[in-house]
Structure formats: structure tokens, C-alpha cells
Design a protein around this motif. Sequence first.
Motif, PDB file in Angstrom:
ATOM      1  N   LEU A  96      -8.100 -14.443 -49.954  1.00 57.61           N
ATOM      2  CA  LEU A  96      -8.079 -14.021 -48.770  1.00 57.61           C
ATOM      3  C   LEU A  96      -7.390 -12.682 -48.754  1.00 57.61           C
ATOM      4  CD1 LEU A  96      -9.145 -12.535 -45.654  1.00 57.61           C
ATOM      5  CD2 LEU A  96      -7.531 -14.895 -45.305  1.00 57.61           C
ATOM      6  N   PHE A  97      -6.360 -12.658 -49.319  1.00 58.47           N
ATOM      7  CA  PHE A  97      -5.065 -11.891 -49.105  1.00 58.47           C
ATOM      8  C   PHE A  97      -5.505 -10.682 -49.792  1.00 58.47           C
ATOM      9  CE2 PHE A  97      -1.481 -14.595 -47.471  1.00 58.47           C
ATOM     10  CZ  PHE A  97      -1.889 -15.346 -46.774  1.00 58.47           C
ATOM     11  N   PRO A  98      -5.945 -10.758 -51.283  1.00 59.98           N
ATOM     12  CA  PRO A  98      -6.322  -9.722 -52.216  1.00 59.98           C
ATOM     13  C   PRO A  98      -6.896  -9.032 -51.432  1.00 59.98           C
ATOM     14  CG  PRO A  98      -6.183 -11.460 -53.666  1.00 59.98           C
ATOM     15  CD  PRO A  98      -5.971 -11.751 -51.977  1.00 59.98           C
ATOM     16  N   TYR A  99      -8.441  -9.315 -50.598  1.00 62.47           N
ATOM     17  CA  TYR A  99      -9.093  -8.190 -50.194  1.00 62.47           C
ATOM     18  C   TYR A  99      -8.680  -7.908 -49.325  1.00 62.47           C
ATOM     19  CZ  TYR A  99     -13.430 -10.448 -52.670  1.00 62.47           C
ATOM     20  OH  TYR A  99     -14.253 -10.537 -53.940  1.00 62.47           O
ATOM     21  N   LEU A 100      -7.876  -8.257 -48.723  1.00 64.68           N
ATOM     22  CA  LEU A 100      -6.734  -7.093 -47.526  1.00 64.68           C
ATOM     23  C   LEU A 100      -6.227  -6.126 -47.687  1.00 64.68           C
ATOM     24  CD1 LEU A 100      -6.116 -10.666 -44.540  1.00 64.68           C
ATOM     25  CD2 LEU A 100      -7.597  -8.789 -44.689  1.00 64.68           C
ATOM     26  N   GLU A 101      -5.729  -6.236 -48.644  1.00 61.05           N
ATOM     27  CA  GLU A 101      -4.651  -5.499 -49.451  1.00 61.05           C
ATOM     28  C   GLU A 101      -5.091  -4.182 -50.016  1.00 61.05           C
ATOM     29  OE1 GLU A 101      -2.090  -7.871 -52.489  1.00 61.05           O
ATOM     30  OE2 GLU A 101      -1.403  -8.839 -50.598  1.00 61.05           O
ATOM     31  N   LYS A 102      -6.474  -4.694 -50.402  1.00 59.26           N
ATOM     32  CA  LYS A 102      -7.304  -3.629 -50.951  1.00 59.26           C
ATOM     33  C   LYS A 102      -7.687  -2.762 -49.659  1.00 59.26           C
ATOM     34  CE  LYS A 102     -10.230  -5.675 -54.933  1.00 59.26           C
ATOM     35  NZ  LYS A 102     -11.445  -6.356 -54.770  1.00 59.26           N
ATOM     36  N   GLN A 152       2.981  -4.587 -39.085  1.00 60.58           N
ATOM     37  CA  GLN A 152       3.037  -3.614 -41.050  1.00 60.58           C
ATOM     38  C   GLN A 152       3.657  -2.247 -40.853  1.00 60.58           C
ATOM     39  OE1 GLN A 152       0.330  -4.558 -43.450  1.00 60.58           O
ATOM     40  NE2 GLN A 152       1.017  -2.702 -44.256  1.00 60.58           N
ATOM     41  N   GLU A 153       3.767  -1.649 -39.255  1.00 55.49           N
ATOM     42  CA  GLU A 153       4.424  -0.582 -38.594  1.00 55.49           C
ATOM     43  C   GLU A 153       5.529  -0.834 -38.549  1.00 55.49           C
ATOM     44  OE1 GLU A 153       3.591   1.011 -35.210  1.00 55.49           O
ATOM     45  OE2 GLU A 153       1.244   0.996 -35.328  1.00 55.49           O
ATOM     46  N   GLY A 198      -5.509  -1.628 -47.402  1.00 51.07           N
ATOM     47  CA  GLY A 198      -4.233  -1.364 -46.480  1.00 51.07           C
ATOM     48  C   GLY A 198      -3.071  -2.164 -45.897  1.00 51.07           C
ATOM     49  N   ILE A 199      -4.019  -3.848 -45.848  1.00 50.55           N
ATOM     50  CA  ILE A 199      -3.170  -4.501 -44.749  1.00 50.55           C
ATOM     51  C   ILE A 199      -2.539  -5.437 -45.706  1.00 50.55           C
ATOM     52  CG2 ILE A 199      -3.223  -6.414 -43.361  1.00 50.55           C
ATOM     53  CD1 ILE A 199      -6.152  -5.412 -42.369  1.00 50.55           C
ATOM     54  N   THR A 200      -1.086  -4.909 -46.037  1.00 54.32           N
ATOM     55  CA  THR A 200      -0.533  -5.724 -47.079  1.00 54.32           C
ATOM     56  C   THR A 200       0.728  -6.175 -46.575  1.00 54.32           C
ATOM     57  OG1 THR A 200       0.812  -3.465 -47.368  1.00 54.32           O
ATOM     58  CG2 THR A 200      -1.265  -3.764 -48.537  1.00 54.32           C
ATOM     59  N   GLY A 201       1.523  -5.894 -45.036  1.00 57.31           N
ATOM     60  CA  GLY A 201       2.602  -6.951 -44.623  1.00 57.31           C
ATOM     61  C   GLY A 201       2.781  -7.732 -43.906  1.00 57.31           C
ATOM     62  N   PRO A 202       1.727  -8.108 -43.036  1.00 53.66           N
ATOM     63  CA  PRO A 202       1.093  -9.495 -42.928  1.00 53.66           C
ATOM     64  C   PRO A 202       1.280 -10.667 -44.100  1.00 53.66           C
ATOM     65  CG  PRO A 202       0.360  -8.030 -41.879  1.00 53.66           C
ATOM     66  CD  PRO A 202       1.206  -6.954 -42.433  1.00 53.66           C
ATOM     67  N   PRO A 203       0.308 -10.186 -44.939  1.00 50.59           N
ATOM     68  CA  PRO A 203       0.040 -11.590 -45.883  1.00 50.59           C
ATOM     69  C   PRO A 203       1.719 -11.806 -46.953  1.00 50.59           C
ATOM     70  CG  PRO A 203      -1.469  -9.697 -46.612  1.00 50.59           C
ATOM     71  CD  PRO A 203      -0.414  -8.543 -44.483  1.00 50.59           C
ATOM     72  N   LYS A 204       2.507 -10.875 -46.960  1.00 55.98           N
ATOM     73  CA  LYS A 204       3.794 -10.745 -48.061  1.00 55.98           C
ATOM     74  C   LYS A 204       4.283 -12.064 -46.534  1.00 55.98           C
ATOM     75  CE  LYS A 204       3.729  -6.593 -50.735  1.00 55.98           C
ATOM     76  NZ  LYS A 204       4.601  -5.435 -50.642  1.00 55.98           N
ATOM     77  N   VAL A 205       4.524 -11.278 -45.254  1.00 56.92           N
ATOM     78  CA  VAL A 205       4.747 -12.427 -44.734  1.00 56.92           C
ATOM     79  C   VAL A 205       4.495 -13.697 -44.589  1.00 56.92           C
ATOM     80  CG1 VAL A 205       5.849 -12.799 -42.279  1.00 56.92           C
ATOM     81  CG2 VAL A 205       5.717 -10.413 -43.041  1.00 56.92           C
TER      82      VAL A 205
END
Length: 409
Positions: free
Chosen positions: A153-159, A52-53, A161-168
Motif C-alpha cells: 500500500l505505502f509504495p502506491y501512496l508515495e508515488k 504531511q504539512e 506524493g503521500i509520503t509523510g503519514p506512511p513513514k509515521v
Amino acid sequence: MSEHIDNSKFRKAKLKELILKLHEGESQEGVREQLLVSLSNIPYGEVVEVEQELISEGLPEEEVLKLCDAHSAVLEGRVDLSSSKAVPEGHPVDVMQEENRALKRVAGNVLSVLSALEYVKEENLEESILQLKAGLNQLIDVDKHYQRKEYLLFPYLEKIGITGPPKVMWGKHDEIRELLHGSIEILNMPGLTKDDLAGSAELILQPAAKAVVDMTVKEEEILLPMAMDALTDGDWYQIRKQSVEIGFCLYDPPTEWTPAGMEEESINEVQKEGGNIQLPSGSFTAEELMAILNTVPADMTFVDRNDKVKYFTQGAERIFQRNRAILNRDVRHCHPPASAHIVDKILEDFKSGKQTRAPFWINLHGKFIHIEYFALHNEKGEYLGTLEVSKDLTEYRKLEGEQRILSYK
């Protein structure tokens, strides 16, 4: 506490440094050696934070995607899972882990066939091709596993603030899909020689099977433990309820997990929301409809206009076993590779209007089985899908004379 924070800062800084070395072109082997020297194990959450960083600091997502396999290979076996939560049976994470076990078994079989190709004689090549088609048709089912990650799963993570790893990870899913579909296209090429197959194996077939296995490692060492920490039981319950709409991959969960203190909705409770299902000739509740469909003495399977299996009856004595792992699966992949072209032809004829039904009958384990496909259309004549109806006619063929209703006992 401060010592823990300092250790975490040090590990993340070191991991970031090593990943950037991969970005600069240093070999995986060299970076892995440095990792072994400087770090023993890395908590799974810190791997996610570093990814993410890196994206937040300006490293393009496409570059992180390219590095994904490299840094996963470097980290494999070095991620500390000792603090990960226990996973209840039937929980969405448990289902994904079971699917991963099945995927690894199938991918292992595919890789075994590929590794033995050099010893296969040209006249026996067709058998190897059929084995590979069967294995890759199963691996393509991973699309449902990935869709549940992407859309549930990814939408719940994005809510949170975990956005980078799901996109990758989504980018890696698309790469794997392309490899698998490309592999099937190659295996379906007419006149495929042993040399053709050997060349394709190195370029695409092996990478496809290995990519599926590599993704299971990324999930189990990083994504799933992190998601277990990040999401609430309520989040997971919503994911579980919606999972069946997408379908399962090579596995049908025998248990449906429900969080403690939360009652499962029954079909009657759902029915209260929408009332009766009203049709031109009458109406019934969802419960009544389900009972009717499961009582009719025939197996029925519905395939929609996009060739996806959407429904099957669950009668007490099915002729052909079905489980929910086939839901949302391409119907072609539910048949042996040798008959896939026939399924294609039937669907083509149904969609064009050339045919509206296709009957077959076979002898199966001493039973006479009648199988018929029907094209379904709406009132405008538009194609809606295909209905498969299978009936055991063994006892009906023995009937003679009459048995009138008055002779009922």
C-alpha cells in the motif's frame, strides 16, 4: 466553493495549531476540549494533509511519531467519514477491516485476562499465562497486516506524493512489533510470579494490546478512507494479487475482488508464461502439480528455512484444517503455547543435522493419525526447511490378506 475552501483552510490551520500544542506539552484532555469547542468533525483527508504539512515545514518525523498517539487520541471519534467510499467485498481494504475486527477481538481477550490478574490465585497463574501466550501469539500475526501496508500500500501512496503519514505509521508498526515480541519474551520467562506478571502487564503487555487496537482506529478513520480515494482500481488489483505472497492476519478472505472489466488470470494463463516445471526425473505444468499434491492422501505443509509457513496442500479431506491466514506466519505461532518449545526443539535438531525426521501418532476423534516432520536439504546438504506430513491410517490398520490389481472392480 470558496466557502468550502475557506472552511477547509480554517479546519486545517486549527488542527495544526492543536497538534503543535501537544508538541509543546499541553495535555490531551485540554487539547481535546479545545477541539470540541472549535471544530465538530474533521474530514479524514485533512488530517493526512496536516501531518504531511507538519513534516514539510520541518517538524522532525520522530517528533510526529511521538505525537501520533496523542493526536489520534484527541481526534478519535471526531473524524468525518461521511464522504468515504463504499468498500467492495474482498477488496484489500475490506480484508484489512475484517482483520482489524479479528485483532480487536483477540486484543480485547488479552486485556480482559490482564484486568482479572489481581483476582487470580498463584496456583492458577499458569492458566492465565497460557491464555496470554495464546492471545499474544495471535496478535503477533499483525506483522503480515503491517507488511502488506508497508510493501504494497505505502509504495502506491508515495508515488502520488503521500509520503509523510506512511513513514509515521511504519514507525508505529515497529514500536508495536517490539512491544509484542517483548511481551512474548516475558511470558516465556521461567518462574514468572504473579507480581512479576502484574508489573509487566502495566509496562508492556497492556500497552502492546492497546497499541494494536489504536492502530486499527488510525487505519479505519484516516489511512484506509484516504487510500480508497487516492488509488485506482488498477492499483488495488495489483495490491490484491500480491497480498497472498505476504499472507493474511487471523482472516482468510472468502472472496477475491476483481475490478469490473478486468478478468482474473487463471493458472493456465500464468503457466503459458513459464512453460513446464522441469525436474531431473520429468516435468509437469503448475496445474498438474497442484492436482498431484492435492490428490496424495496426506496433508502436507511446507515451512521454509526461516521457519515461515509457505505452502499447504488443499486435499478434499484434510485432517487438520488450514487457511491462508497461516501463510508467512512463524510456525511456532501455529501451535498451542504449551507445545511451542517442542516445535523449537525439532527445528533446532533439523537445522543442526542432529535429526532428519520426527514421527508422532495420535488418536483423534476415533481416528489413528500419523504425523511426521521431515528436514529438507538441497544437494549440497543445506537446510531448506521442514515438511509436515499427516496421514489418517485408520482404514489401513484394518487391512488383512491381499487385494491384487486383478481384483479391481
